[in-house]
Design an enzyme around this catalytic site. Structure first.
Site, mmCIF file in Angstrom:
data_model
loop_
_atom_site.group_PDB
_atom_site.id
_atom_site.type_symbol
_atom_site.label_atom_id
_atom_site.label_comp_id
_atom_site.label_asym_id
_atom_site.label_seq_id
_atom_site.Cartn_x
_atom_site.Cartn_y
_atom_site.Cartn_z
ATOM 1 N N ASN A 271 0.824 -1.221 0.000
ATOM 2 C CA ASN A 271 0.000 0.000 0.000
ATOM 3 C C ASN A 271 0.850 1.258 0.000
ATOM 4 O OD1 ASN A 271 0.793 -0.846 2.600
ATOM 5 N ND2 ASN A 271 -0.803 0.329 3.597
ATOM 6 N N ASP B 172 -0.434 -6.149 12.195
ATOM 7 C CA ASP B 172 -1.103 -5.369 11.140
ATOM 8 C C ASP B 172 -0.717 -3.897 11.275
ATOM 9 O OD1 ASP B 172 -2.588 -5.306 8.823
ATOM 10 O OD2 ASP B 172 -4.464 -4.863 9.838
ATOM 11 N N GLY C 75 -6.698 2.135 10.660
ATOM 12 C CA GLY C 75 -5.389 1.554 10.939
ATOM 13 C C GLY C 75 -4.812 1.939 12.283
#
Length: 417
Positions: free
Chosen positions: A96, A306, A325
Site C-alpha cells: 500500500n 497489522d 489503521g
C-alpha cells in the site's frame, strides 16, 4: 560481530536448549557455543540484561510503512529500526505505497533499500494492477524479484473470477495468494462492527456477515481451483469455524488474526477515538473468545500486528473522516504475553515463516544467529514514550501490557533499544 549473551533463558520449542538458562557465544553471525557458563573472551561484547530471554527471531506477516509515497508516515529504514527494537527479525511488507507495489521494479526497490539492515524485509506484491481489482499484476515477475505473496492490502477482490484465475495461475510457481475478507456490497459505508454499540453511538455498522460471506466465497473458489490461499486478519467466530472446516477438507488455506482483535472489543468505541477505527472493525467478546480458541486449536496459523502508520492529519480528525489503521509492532509482544503463556506467545510470534517461504532457524550450536532478546516479566501501561514509530496512532495507548523487547541479533548485526 562477536557477542556473548550471559545468563539467558532459551524459549524455543525446536531447540535442545529450550527452557534452559545458558550462555550463548556468537562469532561472525554464527552460534559457536552454548553452555551453562562460558568464560569471558577478549574482544567479545558481553550482553548482561535483566531477566534476559532469547527466542528464534520474530516474524510479522502484515506490516505497512509509507515509503515510497507516504514517507511522512514512516520510511523503510526507520520502520525497520522500529521492527528490530520491537523484537522482529523478519517482516512481510504490504504493497500500500504510492505507487502501489505491483511490478518487479517496485519489489526490487524495496529489496535493495532494505538489504543492509538487520531485519529481513519480504515484500508482498499487489495482486492486481494498482490494487484496483480489475487486472492481475505481473505476479511471476514480482516473485522472481523477491515477492513472497500477492494481495491487495485491505481491498477485497469483488470479482470472483479474478480470484479464481489468480489461484490457478499462481500454482505454476507455487505462489501464495491473499484475499482480504470483506464483501463490500454488504459492508457498504459502514465503519465499525454492526451491533449494539454502533446503534448506541450512531455509527454506521459493518456486519460480521460481510466478512463471513467473503470467506465462504473464497474457500469455495479454493476448493475448485486448488492452490494456496491466505486470509489475513480474520475477526469473527464464524470465520474461524469456516476455516476450520476447510482445513479438515485438506484445503491449503491459512489465516492470521491481529493483536488488537485478540484484546480489544467494540466497547472501546465509546471514546470516539479514531485509533480504534481499524479494518476489520473491532468485534465482540464472543468473537475474541472464538479467536483465542482458534489459536489454541491451530485453526489460526499466525498473529500479526497489522502495523499501519497513519499521520496525524488523517487520524486526529472526526471519527467519520479518519483513516483506518493502528500501529502495532511496539505493542505486539506485550499484548500476546498478557493473554497467553510465554511458550504460546513466542510460538505465535515465530509462526508463519514457512507459509511465506522464509527459513526458520532453531537455536543450536552451528546455527545462524537469528535471535530476539526480551524479558517476559515487566508490566507496564503503554504510553507515548513506548512508541518508536514516526506515526503515533496506537490502539493500545493507556492499556496494560506485559513484557518488553530488548532487540535483535540478525544478519551479523545487533540492534538494541
Amino acid at each position: 560481530m562477536n557477542i556473548l549473551l550471559k545468563s539467558t533463558t532459551v524459549i524455543d520449542s525446536t531447540s535442545p536448549f529450550n527452557n534452559k538458562t545458558v550462555d550463548i557465544l556468537i562469532e561472525d553471525g554464527i552460534i559457536t557455543d552454548i553452555d551453562s557458563t562460558l568464560q569471558s573472551i577478549p574482544n567479545i561484547t558481553e550482553i548482561n540484561l535483566a531477566d534476559l530471554h532469547v527466542s528464534r527471531g520474530w516474524f510479522d506477516s502484515s506490516v505497512s510503512f509509507g515509503e515510497p509515497g507516504y514517507e511522512e508516515r514512516e520510511t523503510i529504514l526507520h520502520g525497520l529500526d522500529v521492527a528490530a527494537k520491537s523484537g522482529f527479525t523478519s517482516i512481510a511488507l504490504n504493497p500500500n505505497t504510492l505507487p502501489i507495489t505491483d511490478t518487479s521494479a517496485s519489489i526490487g526497490f524495496l529489496t535493495v533499500k532494505s538489504q543492509q539492515h538487520a531485519v529481513n524485509l519480504y515484500p508482498i506484491g499487489a495482486l492486481t494492477v494498482k490494487s484496483e481489482g480489475k487486472d492481475l499484476a505481473e505476479l511471476y515477475d514480482m516473485q522472481q524479484a523477491g515477492a513472497v505473496a500477492f494481495g491487495d492490502y485491505k481491498k477485497a477482490i469483488a470479482n470472483p473470477n479474478l480470484l479464481k484465475i489468480a489461484l490457478l495461475y499462481a500454482q505454476n510457481f507455487n505462489g501464495l495468494v491473499q484475499s482480504f475478507p470483506q464483501d463490500n456490497s454488504i459492508a457498504g459505508k459502514g465503519m465499525v462492527h454492526e451491533e449494539e454499540q454502533s446503534t448506541l453511538l450512531g455509527l454506521k455498522g459493518i456486519p460480521s456477515l460481510a466478512e463471513e460471506l467473503q470467506v465462504t466465497r473464497d474457500l469455495f473458489l479454493l476448493e475448485y481451483t486448488g492452490g494456496k490461499l491466505h486470509i489475513p486478519t480474520i475477526s469473527t467466530a464464524k470465520s474461524v469455524a469456516l476455516i476450520k472446516e476447510a482445513k479438515t477438507k485438506g484445503l491449503a488455506v491459512t489465516c492470521s488474526v491481529t493483536t488488537h482483535h485478540l484484546k480489544l472489543t467494540d466497547n472501546e468505541l465509546v471514546k470516539f477515538d479514531a485509533n480504534y477505527k481499524v479494518q476489520p472493525p473491532l468485534r465482540t467478546q464472543k468473537d475474541i473468545t472464538a479467536l483465542h480458541k482458534g489459536i489454541q486449536e491451530g485453526t489460526i496459523d499466525m498473529v500479526t500486528s497489522d502495523h499501519q502508520p497513519i499521520d496525524i492529519e488523517h487520524k486526529k480528525v472526526e471519527f467519520d473522516s479518519a483513516s483506518y489503521g493502528t500501529i502495532g509492532l511496539e505493542s505486539s509482544f506485550g499484548v500476546l504475553n498478557s493473554i497467553f503463556d510465554i511458550e504460546t506467545c513466542i510460538n505465535l510470534l515465530t509462526n508463519g515463516k514457512e507459509i511465506f517461504g522464509i527459513e526458520d532457524i532453531t537455536i543450536d550450536k552451528g546455527s545462524t544467529a537469528n535471535l530476539t532478546l526480551f524479558s517476559p516479566k515487566k508490566e507496564l501501561i503503554f504510553d507515548q514514550k513506548d512508541i518508536l514509530s514516526t506515526s503515533k496512532n496506537s490502539a493500545f495507548l493507556g492499556k496494560s501490557l506485559k513484557g518488553q523487547s530488548y532487540g535483535i541479533i540478525a544478519n551479523k548485526k545487533m540492534i538494541l533499544k
